[in-house]
Design a protein around this motif. Sequence first.
Motif, PDB file in Angstrom:
ATOM      1  N   HIS A 104       0.842  -1.196   0.000  1.00  0.00           N
ATOM      2  CA  HIS A 104       0.000   0.000   0.000  1.00  0.00           C
ATOM      3  C   HIS A 104       0.880   1.250   0.000  1.00  0.00           C
ATOM      4  CE1 HIS A 104      -2.989  -2.959   1.386  1.00  0.00           C
ATOM      5  NE2 HIS A 104      -3.724  -2.253   0.556  1.00  0.00           N
ATOM      6  N   SER A 105       1.204   1.685  -1.179  1.00  0.00           N
ATOM      7  CA  SER A 105       2.035   2.874  -1.330  1.00  0.00           C
ATOM      8  C   SER A 105       1.163   4.096  -1.559  1.00  0.00           C
ATOM      9  CB  SER A 105       2.977   2.694  -2.525  1.00  0.00           C
ATOM     10  OG  SER A 105       3.621   3.917  -2.822  1.00  0.00           O
ATOM     11  N   PRO A 106       1.424   5.173  -0.836  1.00  0.00           N
ATOM     12  CA  PRO A 106       0.669   6.401  -1.100  1.00  0.00           C
ATOM     13  C   PRO A 106       0.895   6.914  -2.525  1.00  0.00           C
ATOM     14  CG  PRO A 106       2.417   6.804   0.495  1.00  0.00           C
ATOM     15  CD  PRO A 106       2.379   5.333   0.256  1.00  0.00           C
ATOM     16  N   ASN A 107       2.012   6.530  -3.132  1.00  0.00           N
ATOM     17  CA  ASN A 107       2.261   6.953  -4.513  1.00  0.00           C
ATOM     18  C   ASN A 107       1.217   6.368  -5.463  1.00  0.00           C
ATOM     19  OD1 ASN A 107       4.520   8.465  -3.803  1.00  0.00           O
ATOM     20  ND2 ASN A 107       5.857   6.685  -3.961  1.00  0.00           N
ATOM     21  N   LEU A 149      -1.939   5.893  -4.643  1.00  0.00           N
ATOM     22  CA  LEU A 149      -3.123   6.735  -4.462  1.00  0.00           C
ATOM     23  C   LEU A 149      -2.974   8.055  -5.208  1.00  0.00           C
ATOM     24  CD1 LEU A 149      -3.907   6.172  -0.670  1.00  0.00           C
ATOM     25  CD2 LEU A 149      -4.958   5.067  -2.657  1.00  0.00           C
ATOM     26  N   LYS A 156       1.542  14.700  -1.226  1.00  0.00           N
ATOM     27  CA  LYS A 156       2.119  14.359   0.079  1.00  0.00           C
ATOM     28  C   LYS A 156       2.464  15.643   0.800  1.00  0.00           C
ATOM     29  CE  LYS A 156       4.557  10.147  -1.173  1.00  0.00           C
ATOM     30  NZ  LYS A 156       5.874   9.507  -1.275  1.00  0.00           N
ATOM     31  N   GLY A 161       2.871  11.585   4.346  1.00  0.00           N
ATOM     32  CA  GLY A 161       2.944  10.526   3.357  1.00  0.00           C
ATOM     33  C   GLY A 161       2.254   9.249   3.791  1.00  0.00           C
ATOM     34  N   TYR A 162       1.349   9.322   4.773  1.00  0.00           N
ATOM     35  CA  TYR A 162       0.654   8.141   5.280  1.00  0.00           C
ATOM     36  C   TYR A 162      -0.492   7.759   4.344  1.00  0.00           C
ATOM     37  CZ  TYR A 162       2.952   8.901   9.811  1.00  0.00           C
ATOM     38  OH  TYR A 162       3.857   9.078  10.820  1.00  0.00           O
ATOM     39  N   TYR A 163      -0.564   6.490   4.033  1.00  0.00           N
ATOM     40  CA  TYR A 163      -1.603   5.945   3.160  1.00  0.00           C
ATOM     41  C   TYR A 163      -3.001   6.246   3.720  1.00  0.00           C
ATOM     42  CZ  TYR A 163      -3.680   2.493  -0.016  1.00  0.00           C
ATOM     43  OH  TYR A 163      -4.412   1.872  -0.995  1.00  0.00           O
ATOM     44  N   SER A 164      -3.197   5.971   5.015  1.00  0.00           N
ATOM     45  CA  SER A 164      -4.515   6.179   5.621  1.00  0.00           C
ATOM     46  C   SER A 164      -4.891   7.663   5.655  1.00  0.00           C
ATOM     47  CB  SER A 164      -4.576   5.579   7.025  1.00  0.00           C
ATOM     48  OG  SER A 164      -3.601   6.164   7.857  1.00  0.00           O
ATOM     49  N   SER A 165      -3.918   8.537   5.831  1.00  0.00           N
ATOM     50  CA  SER A 165      -4.197   9.972   5.802  1.00  0.00           C
ATOM     51  C   SER A 165      -4.662  10.389   4.414  1.00  0.00           C
ATOM     52  CB  SER A 165      -2.952  10.782   6.205  1.00  0.00           C
ATOM     53  OG  SER A 165      -3.200  12.168   6.090  1.00  0.00           O
ATOM     54  N   ALA A 166      -4.042   9.818   3.391  1.00  0.00           N
ATOM     55  CA  ALA A 166      -4.453  10.128   2.017  1.00  0.00           C
ATOM     56  C   ALA A 166      -5.896   9.691   1.785  1.00  0.00           C
ATOM     57  CB  ALA A 166      -3.518   9.459   1.016  1.00  0.00           C
TER      58      ALA A 166
END
Length: 193
Positions: free
Chosen positions: A3-6, A8, A26, A50-55
């Motif tokens: 699960h990369s924020p990139n 998303l 980010k 850069g957190y996935y869940s924050s995105a």
Amino acid sequence: MNHSPNDLIMLFNGLFREAFRTMLVKGGKEPEYLPAGGADDVAQVVFAHGYYSSALHEISHWCIAGEHRRTLHDYGYWYCPDGRTSAQQKAFEQVEVKPQAIEWLFSVAAGSRFHISVDNLSGGGASDEHGFRCSVLAQAEDYLCDGLPERAQAFFDTLKSFYGTGASFSKAWREDARRVVPLFFAKEHYEAN
């Protein structure tokens, strides 16, 4: 599953950069929404650290913000930081039901772990944590039954396609609902017997 924020950022920007002149970015310490400054600018949905869940959470807020709200910094909403009073926390929980319901559906569609957030660690905690969890669950179930808002539906469908969770979503949703709101399901089981 990775699960990369990139991912998303790629998915969000591919869907919404041109159509809504908005991009996912980010950020640093605090998430925020920055409206476009001019005709040639794009708005920015900035997620923290850069957190996935924050995105996913910030995307959820953007997906329910109306056209006027998307012209305002942070959609024009008040934000009272951690350490809220009981009354402030109750108000916070009321406005967080819809975005957290959408974030939860996005999380399951992406195969990532969702956590309810009352966001009041140095305050008194939740106003009514069980009630809040049940409200978020009920809202998510309503979205599944009646459909998500248009932009949220587009992103939800994209997540399911990208992560290959479409066929397994219903089963994963039921399992996660039992994990996140266990007392609701325990009570339901007790009342059925």
